[in-house]
Design an enzyme around this catalytic site. Sequence first.
Site, PDB file in Angstrom:
ATOM      1  CB  CYS A 152      -1.009   0.368   1.363  1.00  7.84           C
ATOM      2  SG  CYS A 152      -1.753  -1.172   1.745  1.00  7.84           S
TER       3      CYS A 152
ATOM      4  CG  ASN B  19      -2.639  -7.574   7.471  1.00  8.38           C
ATOM      5  OD1 ASN B  19      -1.223  -7.997   8.166  1.00  8.38           O
ATOM      6  ND2 ASN B  19      -2.582  -6.621   6.810  1.00  8.38           N
TER       7      ASN B  19
ATOM      8  CE1 TYR C  79     -19.742  21.799  15.307  1.00  3.66           C
ATOM      9  CE2 TYR C  79     -21.472  21.450  17.769  1.00  3.66           C
ATOM     10  CZ  TYR C  79     -20.747  21.736  16.292  1.00  3.66           C
ATOM     11  OH  TYR C  79     -20.501  23.700  16.809  1.00  3.66           O
TER      12      TYR C  79
ATOM     13  CD1 TRP D  50     -28.289  21.165  12.076  1.00  4.68           C
ATOM     14  CD2 TRP D  50     -28.926  18.478  11.783  1.00  4.68           C
ATOM     15  NE1 TRP D  50     -29.536  20.309  12.472  1.00  4.68           N
ATOM     16  CE2 TRP D  50     -29.363  19.248  13.065  1.00  4.68           C
ATOM     17  CE3 TRP D  50     -29.036  16.876  12.516  1.00  4.68           C
ATOM     18  CZ2 TRP D  50     -30.653  18.684  13.559  1.00  4.68           C
ATOM     19  CZ3 TRP D  50     -30.146  16.335  13.236  1.00  4.68           C
ATOM     20  CH2 TRP D  50     -30.300  17.135  13.396  1.00  4.68           C
TER      21      TRP D  50
ATOM     22  NE  ARG E 106     -31.849  15.454   9.631  1.00  4.00           N
ATOM     23  CZ  ARG E 106     -32.054  17.207   9.392  1.00  4.00           C
ATOM     24  NH1 ARG E 106     -33.005  18.083   8.630  1.00  4.00           N
ATOM     25  NH2 ARG E 106     -30.792  17.339  10.295  1.00  4.00           N
TER      26      ARG E 106
HETATM   27  P1  FAD Z   1       0.527 -10.140  -1.431  1.00  4.20           P
HETATM   28  O1  FAD Z   1       0.870  -9.131  -1.365  1.00  4.20           O
HETATM   29  O2  FAD Z   1       0.374 -10.496  -3.219  1.00  4.20           O
HETATM   30  O3  FAD Z   1       1.611 -11.287  -1.109  1.00  4.20           O
HETATM   31  C1  FAD Z   1       1.991 -13.023  -1.789  1.00  4.20           C
HETATM   32  C2  FAD Z   1       3.143 -13.191  -1.893  1.00  4.20           C
HETATM   33  O4  FAD Z   1       3.218 -13.843  -2.812  1.00  4.20           O
HETATM   34  C3  FAD Z   1       3.523 -12.329  -2.878  1.00  4.20           C
HETATM   35  O5  FAD Z   1       5.114 -11.926  -2.779  1.00  4.20           O
HETATM   36  C4  FAD Z   1       4.663 -12.900  -4.143  1.00  4.20           C
HETATM   37  O6  FAD Z   1       5.898 -13.292  -4.393  1.00  4.20           O
HETATM   38  C5  FAD Z   1       4.248 -14.738  -3.072  1.00  4.20           C
HETATM   39  N1  FAD Z   1       3.565 -15.667  -3.882  1.00  4.20           N
HETATM   40  C6  FAD Z   1       3.286 -15.864  -4.718  1.00  4.20           C
HETATM   41  N2  FAD Z   1       2.887 -17.344  -5.602  1.00  4.20           N
HETATM   42  C7  FAD Z   1       4.451 -17.999  -4.891  1.00  4.20           C
HETATM   43  C8  FAD Z   1       5.116 -19.071  -5.200  1.00  4.20           C
HETATM   44  N3  FAD Z   1       4.771 -19.954  -5.409  1.00  4.20           N
HETATM   45  N4  FAD Z   1       5.801 -19.546  -4.234  1.00  4.20           N
HETATM   46  C9  FAD Z   1       6.798 -18.706  -3.586  1.00  4.20           C
HETATM   47  N5  FAD Z   1       6.362 -16.676  -3.347  1.00  4.20           N
HETATM   48  C10 FAD Z   1       4.989 -16.857  -3.594  1.00  4.20           C
HETATM   49  N6  FAD Z   1      -4.326  -2.671   0.299  1.00  4.20           N
HETATM   50  C11 FAD Z   1      -5.600  -1.511   0.941  1.00  4.20           C
HETATM   51  O7  FAD Z   1      -6.163  -2.357   1.922  1.00  4.20           O
HETATM   52  N7  FAD Z   1      -4.714  -0.038   0.969  1.00  4.20           N
HETATM   53  C12 FAD Z   1      -4.506   0.147   0.164  1.00  4.20           C
HETATM   54  O8  FAD Z   1      -4.132   1.406   0.569  1.00  4.20           O
HETATM   55  C13 FAD Z   1      -3.733  -0.462  -0.339  1.00  4.20           C
HETATM   56  N8  FAD Z   1      -2.828  -0.001  -1.417  1.00  4.20           N
HETATM   57  C14 FAD Z   1      -2.585  -0.733  -2.417  1.00  4.20           C
HETATM   58  C15 FAD Z   1      -1.421  -0.635  -3.356  1.00  4.20           C
HETATM   59  C16 FAD Z   1      -0.771  -1.323  -4.153  1.00  4.20           C
HETATM   60  C17 FAD Z   1       0.082   0.033  -5.320  1.00  4.20           C
HETATM   61  C18 FAD Z   1      -1.153  -2.079  -4.114  1.00  4.20           C
HETATM   62  C19 FAD Z   1      -0.483  -2.837  -5.443  1.00  4.20           C
HETATM   63  C20 FAD Z   1      -1.940  -3.109  -2.997  1.00  4.20           C
HETATM   64  C21 FAD Z   1      -2.113  -2.071  -2.648  1.00  4.20           C
HETATM   65  N9  FAD Z   1      -3.504  -2.702  -1.420  1.00  4.20           N
HETATM   66  C22 FAD Z   1      -4.075  -1.763  -0.553  1.00  4.20           C
HETATM   67  C23 FAD Z   1      -3.809  -3.587  -1.627  1.00  4.20           C
HETATM   68  C24 FAD Z   1      -2.745  -5.007  -0.444  1.00  4.20           C
HETATM   69  O9  FAD Z   1      -1.230  -4.343  -0.571  1.00  4.20           O
HETATM   70  C25 FAD Z   1      -2.706  -6.153  -0.912  1.00  4.20           C
HETATM   71  O10 FAD Z   1      -4.615  -6.367  -1.087  1.00  4.20           O
HETATM   72  C26 FAD Z   1      -2.221  -7.175   0.079  1.00  4.20           C
HETATM   73  O11 FAD Z   1      -0.682  -6.918  -0.001  1.00  4.20           O
HETATM   74  C27 FAD Z   1      -2.668  -8.723  -0.128  1.00  4.20           C
HETATM   75  O12 FAD Z   1      -1.648  -9.325   0.871  1.00  4.20           O
HETATM   76  P2  FAD Z   1      -1.677 -10.977   0.226  1.00  4.20           P
HETATM   77  O13 FAD Z   1      -0.638 -11.492   1.595  1.00  4.20           O
HETATM   78  O14 FAD Z   1      -2.774 -11.749   0.485  1.00  4.20           O
HETATM   79  O15 FAD Z   1      -0.945 -11.253  -0.789  1.00  4.20           O
END
Ligand code: FAD
Length: 449
Positions: free
Chosen positions: A45, A306, A427, A435, A443
């Site tokens: 993010c 998370n 407020y 309001w 409302r």
């Molecule tokens: P990921 O973060 O995608 O992590 C998965 C990891 O698994 C990756 O690092 C990848 O390398 C690894 N992986 C995949 N396959 C394999 C494999 N076969 N072997 C080993 N490793 C592997 N969310 C919000 O809530 N608010 C925000 O403001 C926001 N801003 C964002 C801005 C950007 C630029 C981006 C890209 C995303 C943003 N997000 C935001 C989304 C958020 O970052 C993702 O939803 C979150 O990172 C998801 O977490 P995850 O662990 O499920 O997956």
Amino acid sequence: MSARRLAVVGGVAAGMSAAARAKRRDPALDVVVFERSGYCSYTACGLPYHIAGVIPDHRALVMRTPEEFAREGVAVHVRHEVTGIDLDSRTLRVRDLERGRGRTEPWDALVLAAGARPAGAGLPGAATPGTFTLRTIEDAQAIRAWIDEHDARSAAVVGGGYIGLEVAEAFLARGLVTTVIEREDRLLTLVDADVAETIAGELRERGADVRCGAAVEAIEGGDRVRRVVAGGRAVDADVVVIGIGVRPDTELAAAAGLPLGPHGGVVVDAGMRTGTDGVWAAGDCCQTRHLLHDGPAYVPLGTTANKQGRVAGTTLTGGDAAFGGVLGTAVVKVCELQVGRTGLGEEEASAAGFDAVTASITHISRARYYPGHEPLQVKLVAERGSGRLLGGQLVGREGVAKRVDVVAAALHAGATADELAGYDLTYAPPFAPVWDPLLLAARAAAEAA
Ligand code: FAD
């Protein structure tokens, strides 16, 4: 009873939450995480702000390093890719990307947290040097380095979703002549057309060229990107970022025969179990449930990842926890503008079978006599007849996130618009008029319903 060895695929939000939670609940558990990129436990993010230079040091985006996890008894192997899952022998095929060597790793419990992959590789010319997607710290570093090393003056962002908009803001902050190209007729299709128009206005005011209804025909330049052709017109671009959405990374899950949902994500129950004995999944690789229409949903966000990781880490160690589902609550900053949404828009509500009404009001963000007040637009969607709230969208220069969270809490509680209109909100002149705009919108929605 707990498993003896937990293996986690993917070491970012969902994977590290699951690993840390499981280890804390069961210190005897052997926990090992494999992460393809060079970093674990980082926040994607913050990447647009690293590109902008607001966060100059990428290390600030890393919550905990592999060394710190090692001290807590969690072994994190970065630059290690899992290439296969064998459910019968309960093993993983793992490739050490530094040494180019493969090995087999056993597990008793497995968490798939492989996240999502950016779409866009198939766009014509997407492989032209200087054309990027943004997902990892390495991606952000490569974009920064390209801009510096090629003295980039102009930029194109393909895709007007929230990541594209944040990148556009970053490019503007770096002084690049920036064009946003969007195939649909408006930016940020997560919000209604009038809210999207406010966003386009903000970008234009900051100097960006916004081209909606323009599909990319070619990214051109040969050895380095020079232009993007979209909607029949060429745009100069020394650097291009494609942000046209993400797809759940389910290659391994699919190959192992785990069921995938209609949006392509791994199907899980509320305890993040996949239905295959010993296998959990969490985060952007999963489908989830929408709390309002109760159908499958795919809303890949860090906040969800998370929570889901924590639930997986609890249930796989024998605990009781559940992830109920999502409302699609999100907030994004576009230059000086804040945009928030939660629940269903009017069209989404109708598509989900609700008879919905929308109320929209624009009021001020602080007391009129207090300096610095700004207009704040609040839209609320409610069910006709019952008045039950179904969604909300807000746009303004301050106070959006706090209010969209109130709407989200009201949706969780199943509140009606009339009930929200009576909520005891804060407020004081520097923060709200007496309001609050949210109460006025509630409302209006109650009257419309
Ligand atoms: P990921 O973060 O995608 O992590 C998965 C990891 O698994 C990756 O690092 C990848 O390398 C690894 N992986 C995949 N396959 C394999 C494999 N076969 N072997 C080993 N490793 C592997 N969310 C919000 O809530 N608010 C925000 O403001 C926001 N801003 C964002 C801005 C950007 C630029 C981006 C890209 C995303 C943003 N997000 C935001 C989304 C958020 O970052 C993702 O939803 C979150 O990172 C998801 O977490 P995850 O662990 O499920 O997956």
